[in-house]
Design an enzyme around this catalytic site. Structure first.
Site, mmCIF file in Angstrom:
data_model
loop_
_atom_site.group_PDB
_atom_site.id
_atom_site.type_symbol
_atom_site.label_atom_id
_atom_site.label_comp_id
_atom_site.label_asym_id
_atom_site.label_seq_id
_atom_site.Cartn_x
_atom_site.Cartn_y
_atom_site.Cartn_z
ATOM 1 N N VAL A 1 27.000 -7.151 94.639
ATOM 2 C CA VAL A 1 27.877 -8.265 94.269
ATOM 3 C C VAL A 1 28.955 -7.794 93.289
ATOM 4 O O VAL A 1 29.672 -8.599 92.718
ATOM 5 C CB VAL A 1 27.054 -9.427 93.653
ATOM 6 C CG1 VAL A 1 26.103 -10.028 94.688
ATOM 7 C CG2 VAL A 1 26.267 -8.981 92.409
ATOM 8 N N HIS B 1 25.133 -10.523 99.988
ATOM 9 C CA HIS B 1 24.604 -11.290 98.861
ATOM 10 C C HIS B 1 25.701 -11.931 98.005
ATOM 11 O O HIS B 1 25.450 -12.296 96.864
ATOM 12 C CB HIS B 1 23.700 -10.397 97.997
ATOM 13 C CG HIS B 1 22.418 -10.020 98.687
ATOM 14 N ND1 HIS B 1 21.625 -8.972 98.284
ATOM 15 C CD2 HIS B 1 21.798 -10.567 99.759
ATOM 16 C CE1 HIS B 1 20.573 -8.878 99.097
ATOM 17 N NE2 HIS B 1 20.651 -9.831 99.996
#
Ligand code: OAD
Length: 254
Positions: free
Chosen positions: A104, A130
């Site tokens: 991320v 994600h």
């Protein structure tokens, strides 16, 4: 031993017309971004059930925002390392490579912007399974915005939606949540079609993301794993390169 493995991995990747690259927190370790598991991992110090679930956010949004604001600031100070840069150069310089990341931190995107012009950099942007630390979305209407500064000292100070006034939340996938459907579909399609799969810096313990590697292997792809530690993919790897991504990746895709 790593010399033979390096040559084998280079050959395996060079021969393949279509490659899927699957990365995890370890690819960013040398940039200073902490991983999740193992010594120094975030889940050693913090409990995911307090910080990375929808229930935790419902219970104490201020605490969750404080943690994400801290991570966002820490990651914003980090820079892409030689592994991110080598992958970005490789992907923009040849056809047929799909990058899939669990991370991320947006360091793959930043690396791509460092090595290539805008249109090409886009090609080296990962499919993100994600989400991202640098986007927020509204808990009520799901409107998505680029992340701005967060004052997590009180609930009223937390980011609110410019459209409907609902509470914004970090644009990451939490435990117990669905992954973004289109990203998963694109990642699995690339894996099913790949002749080679390069795995970098992931323990391989989190599903459905780890299914990308199993899908590639089941479809006949040869698999190379780069990681200084043991991973769940070691038994299925055709080649395992033991060591840090920043040293090894530039040798096999450079
Ligand atoms: P992990 O922390 O589980 O694994 C990191 C891997 O990186 C380990 O196998 C380490 O040995 C390896 N590693 C450490 N230093 C490295 C280096 N310099 N070069 C290469 N590898 C190195 O992280 P992930 O597998 O990415 O999920 O974790 C998967 C998911 O679990 C994350 O995306 C996150 C977490 O909970 C969500 O946020 C939804």
């Amino acid at each position: 031993m790593n010399e033979a493995a390096t040559a084998a991995a280079r050959a395996l990747l060079a021969r393949a017309l279509r490659v899927v690259v699957f990365t995890g927190a370890g690819v960013s370790a040398e940039s200073g971004v902490p991983a999740f598991r193992g010594a120094g991992g975030l889940w050693k110090t913090f409990r995911p059930e307090d910080l990375a679930t929808p229930v935790a956010f419902g219970r104490d949004p201020r605490l969750v925002w404080e943690w994400y604001a801290w991570r966002r600031e820490m990651v914003a100070r980090c820079r892409p390392n030689p592994a991110h840069l080598a992958l970005a150069r490789w992907i923009t310089g040849r056809a047929g490579v799909t990058l899939v990341s669990q991370n991320v931190d947006d360091l793959h995107e930043r690396a791509a912007r460092e090595v290539a012009a805008d249109a090409e950099a886009q090609r080296a942007a990962p499919i993100k399974l994600h989400g991202s630390l640098f986007h927020d979305h509204c808990t009520r209407c799901r409107h998505r915005v680029e992340a701005g500064p967060v004052d997590a000292s009180s609930v009223p100070g937390l980011p609110h939606c410019p459209l409907c006034g609902g509470l914004m939340r970090p644009g990451v996938v939490w435990f117990g949540e669905m992954l973004p459907v289109r990203a998963v579909e694109a990642a699995l399609a690339a894996a099913a079609d790949a002749e080679a799969c390069l795995v970098v810096g992931t323990r391989g313990a989190v599903y459905p993301a780890a299914g990308v590697v199993h899908t590639a292997k089941a479809a006949g792809a040869r698999v190379a794993v780069v990681d200084p530690g043991e991973t769940e993919f070691d038994d299925l790897a055709d080649v395992k390169l033991v060591g840090p991504a920043g040293e090894i990746v530039p040798q096999i895709v450079g």
